[in-house]
Design an enzyme around this catalytic site. Sequence first.
Site, short mmCIF file in Angstrom:
data_model
loop_
_atom_site.label_atom_id
_atom_site.label_comp_id
_atom_site.label_asym_id
_atom_site.label_seq_id
_atom_site.Cartn_x
_atom_site.Cartn_y
_atom_site.Cartn_z
N GLU A 1 2.29 6.58 -6.78
CA GLU A 1 1.23 7.40 -7.37
C GLU A 1 1.46 8.88 -7.11
O GLU A 1 1.36 9.71 -8.02
CB GLU A 1 -0.13 6.97 -6.79
CG GLU A 1 -0.59 5.59 -7.23
CD GLU A 1 -1.78 5.09 -6.42
OE1 GLU A 1 -2.52 5.91 -5.86
OE2 GLU A 1 -1.96 3.86 -6.36
N TYR B 1 0.82 -1.21 0.00
CA TYR B 1 0.00 0.00 0.00
C TYR B 1 0.86 1.26 0.00
O TYR B 1 0.70 2.12 -0.86
CB TYR B 1 -0.93 0.00 1.23
CG TYR B 1 -2.39 -0.12 0.90
CD1 TYR B 1 -3.33 0.73 1.48
CD2 TYR B 1 -2.84 -1.09 0.03
CE1 TYR B 1 -4.67 0.59 1.20
CE2 TYR B 1 -4.18 -1.23 -0.25
CZ TYR B 1 -5.09 -0.37 0.34
OH TYR B 1 -6.42 -0.51 0.06
#
Lengths: 231, 349
Positions: free
Chosen positions: A160, A153
């Site tokens: 991102e 994660y």
Amino acid sequence: VSASSTSSSKTGSRAKLNIYCKIDRKCARWLVIAVGLVRAYIARGSYHGLYYSIEKPLKFFQTGALLEILHCAVGIVPSSVVLTGFQVMSRVFLTWAVTHSVREVQSEDSVLLFVTAWTVTEIIRYSFYTFSLLNHLPFLIKWARYTFFFVLYPMGVTGELLTIYASLPFIQKTGLYSVTLPNKYNFSFDYYTFLILVMLSYIPIFPQLYFHMIRQRKKVLGHIEDYSKVE
Amino acid sequence: MDALALEATGGKKAANGAAAAAPVPAPVPVKRKPAKKAKKAVVFFEVEILDAKTKDKLCFLDKVEPNATIGEIKSMFHKSHPQWYPARQSIRLDPKGKSLKDEDVLQHLPVGTTATLYFRDLGAQISWVTVFLTEYTGPLVIYLMFYFRVPFIYAPKYDFTTSKHWVVHLACMCLSFHYVKRLLETLFVHRFSHGTMPLRNIFKNCTYYWGFAAWMAYYINHPLYTPPVYGEQQIRMALILFLFCQIGNFSIHIALRNLRPPGSKTRKIPYPTKNPFTWVFLLVSCPNYTYELGSWLGFTLMTQCLPVAFFTLVGFIQMTVWAKGKHRSYLKEFRDYPPLRSPILPFIL
């Protein structure tokens, strides 16, 4: 749960078979991406520009994942619609609206970072769903799904955010996807500001998703630990 | 009081009364004229209130009148738990069941003389009137701030200037009229079924109304605003549509108000009245929403502004959801509900 002879469960198990095939294919496709990445890395000797080797499958599969929201809504896949919808939307957004749209970021390392994170996550997740539907879930897969996210994660989120950040100067320079006044619809949109707001939104949203997974982990893996204590 | 003892004393009195009045051959009615005040047998109820989730015993009320209402029970419960005022209590017969109404009478409920009721905390409540007034005053004030070009919104050279387009002034008048109308209706026209709603709604609702108001106002009052493509013709048509629907919306609100006597919560099927604007009741269950959609379409056309179109669309979706819900509850409650009616758009939706 064995299939009974009632018609409703027949359609239920038919739908399940359908989904099982789809998930199995999805799993295979992400394996394709993973293999593609590894091969390209070996071929080039470096990880720069690996994006291009998996660009098309990535776009295709990530967009196909939109179907998944439907599966959650119908209830065949045991995940919350809101969370899955959110995740799929953010991935589709990153694939198309950022990475595809801004050529200059495609050679960034951050792209590789999130692609790798997504790939590993999805292979584990789809295996999990497949085996769950077959009612033959190996503990390893379940454990992997609820443990690997600890690293994957943050890895994905970092990739991102760095990618979005890298795209900002180009978007400001070219005015990509932006609308300015005056125009006859009396509307304006600044993509640059929008992306900054998207980045800021990670601050409240990411912890919620992360802690949700931690809570899920306790629920799913928690009683396994209890079993071992009893023995 | 022991029923048998009551019979005994009453019997003696009756015998005495009969002996004294023996010469009078009047038919003695069954009702005894008591010499002293004899009470009718009242079976008091006992009410225990449990938490719906934890099943903890929260309150035990004894000597509750059988004709006590849920509302009265809520007041009694409030005395023992002052933090839970009646408006935030949900009392039900079943932990997962529907809430009982304040008007429900204890002895008419399917309970024995010891009633077990379940309590659920609805959370902090706020009155509907307060919410409406707040959520409608915001857009009025905010829009006017943009209209007068208060500093820090547009470039400094435009501070306190006015737009050169007359449609912008018209739009300001229409929008102000719209929200003033809503405020006055909240104060003088609407009759609310529920007194309160959860407190968090005020933040949600105000964000929606105030946010959209600011977004629309920014563009309409912008120095670079572009007036409608078809000019005066478009603006005139839009204004007629807007005014027509404002009057229509108001007529429906008045008609709905007149269905319900003051202070009551009765529900009746609305029918067309002498006012032609209410004739749309023949085709639609919630014409107030239909007219509201029309008003905003008018405003969108008048300003030719995309954010206004978005606001109209979002509002339409929400009102459709409400209209369908209302239509469904009408159908459930009234067997003779007119079959020709649609929830919000005649024959379509």
